[in-house]
Design a protein around this motif. Structure first.
Motif, short mmCIF file in Angstrom:
data_model
loop_
_atom_site.label_atom_id
_atom_site.label_comp_id
_atom_site.label_asym_id
_atom_site.label_seq_id
_atom_site.Cartn_x
_atom_site.Cartn_y
_atom_site.Cartn_z
N GLY A 95 -2.97 -2.85 -7.20
CA GLY A 95 -3.52 -2.66 -8.53
C GLY A 95 -4.58 -3.73 -8.72
O GLY A 95 -4.80 -4.58 -7.85
N GLU A 144 6.97 7.75 -2.82
CA GLU A 144 6.74 6.39 -3.33
C GLU A 144 7.84 5.45 -2.86
O GLU A 144 9.02 5.69 -3.09
CB GLU A 144 6.67 6.37 -4.85
CG GLU A 144 6.40 4.96 -5.38
CD GLU A 144 6.08 4.91 -6.86
OE1 GLU A 144 5.74 3.81 -7.34
OE2 GLU A 144 6.14 5.95 -7.52
N ASN A 196 -1.35 4.41 -0.17
CA ASN A 196 -1.93 3.83 -1.38
C ASN A 196 -1.11 2.63 -1.85
O ASN A 196 0.12 2.67 -1.81
CB ASN A 196 -1.97 4.89 -2.49
CG ASN A 196 -2.51 4.36 -3.79
OD1 ASN A 196 -1.79 3.75 -4.57
ND2 ASN A 196 -3.79 4.60 -4.03
N ALA A 197 -1.79 1.60 -2.29
CA ALA A 197 -1.07 0.39 -2.72
C ALA A 197 -1.92 -0.41 -3.69
O ALA A 197 -3.12 -0.20 -3.83
CB ALA A 197 -0.70 -0.46 -1.51
N ALA A 239 0.62 10.10 -9.85
CA ALA A 239 1.39 8.94 -9.43
C ALA A 239 2.84 8.95 -9.91
O ALA A 239 3.61 8.07 -9.52
CB ALA A 239 0.72 7.66 -9.93
N TYR A 251 3.54 0.57 -5.48
CA TYR A 251 2.79 -0.19 -6.49
C TYR A 251 3.52 -1.48 -6.84
O TYR A 251 4.61 -1.45 -7.41
CB TYR A 251 2.59 0.65 -7.75
CG TYR A 251 2.02 -0.13 -8.91
CD1 TYR A 251 0.83 -0.84 -8.77
CD2 TYR A 251 2.67 -0.16 -10.13
CE1 TYR A 251 0.30 -1.57 -9.82
CE2 TYR A 251 2.14 -0.88 -11.19
CZ TYR A 251 0.96 -1.59 -11.04
OH TYR A 251 0.44 -2.31 -12.08
N SER A 278 -5.66 0.97 -5.39
CA SER A 278 -5.81 1.60 -6.70
C SER A 278 -6.21 0.57 -7.73
O SER A 278 -5.73 -0.57 -7.70
CB SER A 278 -4.50 2.26 -7.14
OG SER A 278 -4.22 3.40 -6.37
N MET A 336 2.91 5.86 -1.29
CA MET A 336 2.43 4.95 -2.33
C MET A 336 3.46 3.86 -2.54
O MET A 336 4.67 4.10 -2.39
CB MET A 336 2.20 5.72 -3.64
CG MET A 336 1.82 4.85 -4.83
SD MET A 336 1.70 5.82 -6.35
CE MET A 336 1.38 4.51 -7.52
N SER A 361 3.79 -3.96 -9.14
CA SER A 361 3.44 -4.35 -10.50
C SER A 361 3.67 -5.83 -10.76
O SER A 361 2.96 -6.45 -11.57
CB SER A 361 4.25 -3.54 -11.52
OG SER A 361 5.63 -3.84 -11.43
N THR A 373 -2.98 -7.35 -1.15
CA THR A 373 -2.75 -5.99 -0.63
C THR A 373 -3.80 -5.59 0.39
O THR A 373 -3.49 -4.92 1.38
CB THR A 373 -2.74 -4.99 -1.79
OG1 THR A 373 -1.87 -5.45 -2.83
CG2 THR A 373 -2.25 -3.63 -1.32
#
Length: 396
Positions: free
Chosen positions: A245, A144, A242-243, A94, A191, A262, A189, A193, A252
């Motif tokens: 958390g 990403e 991919n996405a 990642a 993410y 993920s 990807m 956060s 998501t």
């Protein structure tokens, strides 16, 4: 943690002859329950396990054996190479890498090239790989997209990760990848956060602000991510998008362009996840510390305990005291590297040699402090799983 639960763990450890402290204990039923809960929240999307949030190979393998769990999101290329050597498949690193030895091993191994995908977000990272291995076979990479939220110019809410903020930025790098020999675009990807790891429960002003920002950020990102994915798919094939958390599944999973989610922290359920509104994971990983002294009648001292979590310094980064209840850190000492004094109305009940149970604020990081995890199932210690550290590995 209730008194009965603490007694059950203490008895199980005594019966198994495990006296070492500090120690980590994994409640296997809680772990399995969290796997099921994540799968139910995923809305049918497969879940890629974030290895940094576990750092216990047998825990990874147990999660991967469950329905709906597919592939690993790794944190270093050396880690991915090691996991591949143990038979784990579909490994996405990642974070961009600059380890020449690991990149050389990746490029020279057919198994590694098949199973490992490396994240990049700039042409400079491609240049670095080309310099380290001037002649290499096709290497799988993923790009990403920056998933942070920018409510105003110059204000970023979320992790400082990729410089690829707009769909145009992403398309430009895709085209750069296509112009080069030796690279194969495998996926994307992003993410979020600021949604996945920011608690929003409660009625404090901070919680209200967090909920408002989560809502606005999720809406903005869904639109931007959809446009980015559609534009990339117009010119390239993507195996995965991919996405998310642990804390963002509810938003998501609704995005049609996302092909997988993920999660890792949701399996151990660290203390930072106690304050989310949309889900309640079951605490699964506990840390036991021995009482070694008594400075006064209202204070006991445990050996160690200062396992502060990464991130901005604050009280929420300290381990949470689970049992006995009504213990607290001393204001002028906090959690110490070698010893941690604890005070409160229940301190007088503790004797030298007793165990105080804590939970780490984040997941995965405790594995860097212990060599193995005692696995408790049905009130018995059924196994001891080595951590990465216990297997002689320290990737970060």
């Amino acid at each position: 943690m209730k008194n009965a639960q603490a007694k059950r763990y203490n008895h199980a450890l005594k019966q198994a002859g495990i006296s070492e402290r500090p120690l980590a204990l994994l409640d296997l039923e809680a772990f399995d329950s969290n796997v099921i809960a994540l799968r139910e929240r995923a809305g049918g999307l497969p879940i890629r396990v974030a290895s940094k949030s576990l750092r216990v190979r047998k825990a990874l393998e147990r999660a991967l054996a469950a329905d709906g769990i597919r592939g690993v999101l790794c944190f270093t290329l050396s880690e991915a190479l090691w996991l591949a050597s143990h038979g784990l498949k579909d490994l996405v690193v990642a974070y961009p890498q600059a380890d020449a030895e690991a990149i050389s091993r990746w490029a020279s191994s057919e198994l590694a090239r098949t199973e490992i995908t490396l994240m990049v977000d700039s042409a400079a990272q491609l240049d670095l790989i080309d310099r380290m291995v001037p002649r290499h076979a096709s290497l799988k990479i993923a790009l990403e997209l920056d998933a942070a939220y920018y409510p105003t110019a110059g204000l970023r809410i979320g992790a400082a990760r990729s410089p690829l903020r707009t769909p145009e930025d992403l398309v430009s790098l895709v085209q750069e990848v296509q112009r080069r020999k030796g690279f194969e675009l495998d996926g994307l990807m992003a993410y979020e956060s600021q949604i996945a790891s920011v608690p929003d429960g409660g009625f404090a002003p901070k919680a209200w602000v967090a909920r408002a920002l989560r809502t606005r950020s999720a809406a903005e990102l869904a639109e931007r991510r959809a446009e980015a994915v559609h534009r990339v798919r117009d010119i390239a094939d993507l195996r995965f998008v991919n996405a998310g958390g642990t804390g963002s599944f509810e938003t998501t999973a609704k995005e049609s362009v996302v092909t997988e989610l993920s999660a890792g922290s949701g399996l151990f359920a660290p203390a930072l996840f106690d304050s989310f509104r949309s889900f309640t994971p079951t605490p699964a990983l506990f840390l036991g510390f021995a009482v070694v002294r008594r400075p006064d009648t209202r204070t006991v001292t445990i050996l160690g305990g200062g396992w502060a979590a990464s991130g901005p310094a604050g009280k929420d980064r300290l381990p949470r005291i689970e049992h006995p209840h009504k213990l607290r850190y001393l204001a002028l000492e906090g959690a110490g590297e070698v010893q941690t004094p604890l005070t409160g109305p229940t301190a007088h009940r503790l004797n030298v040699g007793d165990t105080v149970w804590l939970r780490h604020a984040k997941s995965g990081e405790p594995a860097e402090r212990v060599n193995k995890v005692a696995v408790c199932s049905k009130s018995k210690i059924v196994d001891q799983w080595p951590t990465y550290r216990g297997e002689g590995k320290a990737f970060l």
